[in-house]
Design an enzyme around this catalytic site. Sequence first.
Site, PDB file in Angstrom:
ATOM      1  N   GLY A  22       0.833  -1.200   0.000  1.00  0.00           N
ATOM      2  CA  GLY A  22       0.000   0.000   0.000  1.00  0.00           C
ATOM      3  C   GLY A  22       0.863   1.243   0.000  1.00  0.00           C
ATOM      4  O   GLY A  22       2.014   1.223  -0.442  1.00  0.00           O
ATOM      5  N   SER A  23       0.303   2.309   0.544  1.00  0.00           N
ATOM      6  CA  SER A  23       0.987   3.603   0.475  1.00  0.00           C
ATOM      7  C   SER A  23       2.118   3.699   1.501  1.00  0.00           C
ATOM      8  O   SER A  23       2.138   2.950   2.496  1.00  0.00           O
ATOM      9  CB  SER A  23      -0.020   4.722   0.717  1.00  0.00           C
ATOM     10  OG  SER A  23      -0.555   4.585   2.014  1.00  0.00           O
ATOM     11  N   ALA A  54       2.689   6.110   3.657  1.00  0.00           N
ATOM     12  CA  ALA A  54       2.239   6.584   4.974  1.00  0.00           C
ATOM     13  C   ALA A  54       1.615   5.446   5.776  1.00  0.00           C
ATOM     14  O   ALA A  54       1.969   5.231   6.949  1.00  0.00           O
ATOM     15  CB  ALA A  54       1.232   7.718   4.796  1.00  0.00           C
ATOM     16  N   THR A  55       0.728   4.678   5.146  1.00  0.00           N
ATOM     17  CA  THR A  55       0.086   3.580   5.873  1.00  0.00           C
ATOM     18  C   THR A  55       1.116   2.498   6.203  1.00  0.00           C
ATOM     19  O   THR A  55       1.108   1.941   7.303  1.00  0.00           O
ATOM     20  CB  THR A  55      -1.072   2.976   5.045  1.00  0.00           C
ATOM     21  OG1 THR A  55      -1.914   4.032   4.608  1.00  0.00           O
ATOM     22  CG2 THR A  55      -1.878   2.000   5.864  1.00  0.00           C
ATOM     23  N   GLY A  56       1.978   2.224   5.245  1.00  0.00           N
ATOM     24  CA  GLY A  56       3.000   1.203   5.478  1.00  0.00           C
ATOM     25  C   GLY A  56       3.887   1.539   6.666  1.00  0.00           C
ATOM     26  O   GLY A  56       4.218   0.668   7.479  1.00  0.00           O
ATOM     27  N   GLU A 101       5.565  -3.506   0.917  1.00  0.00           N
ATOM     28  CA  GLU A 101       5.684  -3.143  -0.510  1.00  0.00           C
ATOM     29  C   GLU A 101       4.979  -1.805  -0.658  1.00  0.00           C
ATOM     30  O   GLU A 101       3.745  -1.756  -0.644  1.00  0.00           O
ATOM     31  CB  GLU A 101       5.007  -4.198  -1.385  1.00  0.00           C
ATOM     32  CG  GLU A 101       5.633  -5.568  -1.331  1.00  0.00           C
ATOM     33  CD  GLU A 101       6.981  -5.656  -1.999  1.00  0.00           C
ATOM     34  OE1 GLU A 101       7.413  -4.660  -2.623  1.00  0.00           O
ATOM     35  OE2 GLU A 101       7.618  -6.709  -1.877  1.00  0.00           O
ATOM     36  N   CYS A 132       2.012   0.414  -8.831  1.00  0.00           N
ATOM     37  CA  CYS A 132       3.039   0.923  -7.922  1.00  0.00           C
ATOM     38  C   CYS A 132       4.384   1.069  -8.603  1.00  0.00           C
ATOM     39  O   CYS A 132       5.157   1.964  -8.301  1.00  0.00           O
ATOM     40  CB  CYS A 132       3.168  -0.004  -6.728  1.00  0.00           C
ATOM     41  SG  CYS A 132       3.519  -1.689  -7.231  1.00  0.00           S
ATOM     42  N   GLU A 152       4.079  10.997  -5.216  1.00  0.00           N
ATOM     43  CA  GLU A 152       3.437  10.001  -6.062  1.00  0.00           C
ATOM     44  C   GLU A 152       2.011  10.449  -6.387  1.00  0.00           C
ATOM     45  O   GLU A 152       1.244  10.787  -5.481  1.00  0.00           O
ATOM     46  CB  GLU A 152       3.406   8.671  -5.303  1.00  0.00           C
ATOM     47  CG  GLU A 152       2.864   7.505  -6.095  1.00  0.00           C
ATOM     48  CD  GLU A 152       2.671   6.258  -5.225  1.00  0.00           C
ATOM     49  OE1 GLU A 152       2.137   6.372  -4.110  1.00  0.00           O
ATOM     50  OE2 GLU A 152       3.046   5.169  -5.677  1.00  0.00           O
TER      51      GLU A 152
END
Length: 494
Positions: A245-246, A248-250, A267, A301, A398
């Site tokens: 995912g993104s 920030a969330t990662g 990832e 991605c 991104e």
Amino acid sequence: MSAIPLLPEVKAFLAREHGNYIDNTSVAGSGVIFEVINPATGESVATFNAASQQQAQHALDSAHKAFMTWREMPTLQRGSLLLKLADKLAEKREELAQIETLCSGKTIQLSRLLELDQSVTFLRYFAGWAGKINGETLDVSLPSFAGEKYTAFTRRQPVGVVVAIVPWNFSIMIAVWKIAAALVCGCSVVVKPSEYTPLTLLRLAELATECGFPPGVINVVNGAGSELGPVLIGHEACAKVSFTGSVATGNAVNRTATAQGKRVTLELGGKNAALFLNDLSVTEMVNGIMEAGYLNQGQICAAAECFWLPADKIDAVLAELKVRLNSTVIGSPLDETTAMGPLANLAQLEKITQLVATARDEGDEIICGGEVLSGGGYFYQPTAIRVASVDSTLMKEETFGPVGSFIAYEDAEQALQCINASPYGLAASVWSRNISLALRFSERLEAGIVWVNMHTFLDPAVPFGGSKGSGIGREFGSAFIEDYTELKSIMIRY
Ligand code: NAD
């Protein structure tokens, strides 16, 4: 051409009540209802009932119970179940592709070719590892005082229950990467799909039950990631988190998981670059840009977003690219002739609109596109922007959309240094007829994967993952074994 008709089984599936799939059973959720929106129309195609925190915990309990027997199943039997699931997905290709297109806006051709056909390929690849995930026999040097001898060997043991958290851009395929790799190693899985694309994985889990997967081996829990994520990760049975995912969330997932001593694979996104060396023709560069930047509306991605072009060719490349982008067939993703469908969701449309507004404010030049398309749904024009400088926001943030940023270079060596200055490093590509030169650049580009004269293609045999801020760990190849197994040493005196 016009949109293909929906299969009767797709209509019947959409009309059902959707929730979660735990212990080989459909489980209605907590009563919190989410709409699944078709991004091509902006209208609801289905609803789902999100899991409560207790249900998320139940999924982990169920996966843990299943793990105890799944890990003991003869490895080839696990592999043959994965092969059966591959055959089942191939059989249900059209049904799943249509559901995916309705939820994500991906063109039906991409849903068939990438989501389904690639998922089948990856399942078969990982099934082929069954019986091949081995340790080694070791030569031990301990001294012998009374004729005793020593030997040792290692085993690769499954880590346990894997929590797989996946995004909306390739909802089936990315989940399959994780499910297949975990299962062949002997782990069980709880998958948390994106709120935007919850349906195909519910169907996949049902199909896995039909194939004979035991209860609890594959579970699907739907709902808000910010609510369910910490519950899933914090459960004592969660041995590993595999997140896509993104950034920030990662990073938030990483903090939660590592604070509790859980293994993590991340990832994440980034800002991928494509470097075109000056020996290529204008048309060759444009072909490369189209491949690298605009597939699936740029919502890949690994897609390139920053394009580095020789200063003496950039004007000609942008002129030809403008013609190509302006003639892209945009339309219903259920129409087989459509090349570009809508963005996957409203948040995505708003983010891209905002980033392009920022580009205008900063003095970047909009070569083509840059506008929302009218007529309903979340359609956005394929866009090319010539940035004012390397400091433009569009060179750093991104977009995850059909927005390419273009910049001229005088010296390819300096372009390389600028690309490597990025805090991210998921993917990059270098394009040239001079393979010797291209390979030298590929060695020095800082990214987890570097393509030469190609971009975005993934193969199960080739490890994939980000360097720097784009991730931790690698999927595919033999690298996945590290992710899903613990190395155990056994020493013997005899
Ligand atoms: P996202 O980070 O918003 O969401 C990904 C998943 O995380 C979703 O299932 C979401 O529900 C869940 N989530 C949200 N908050 C959470 C929390 N606090 N704890 C646990 N889980 C939580 O990403 P997205 O918008 O779905 O996907 C787009 C992003 O994914 C892009 O940045 C893209 O680059 C990246 N991506 C990376 C890869 C890769 O392989 N590197 C592949 C596809 C997408």
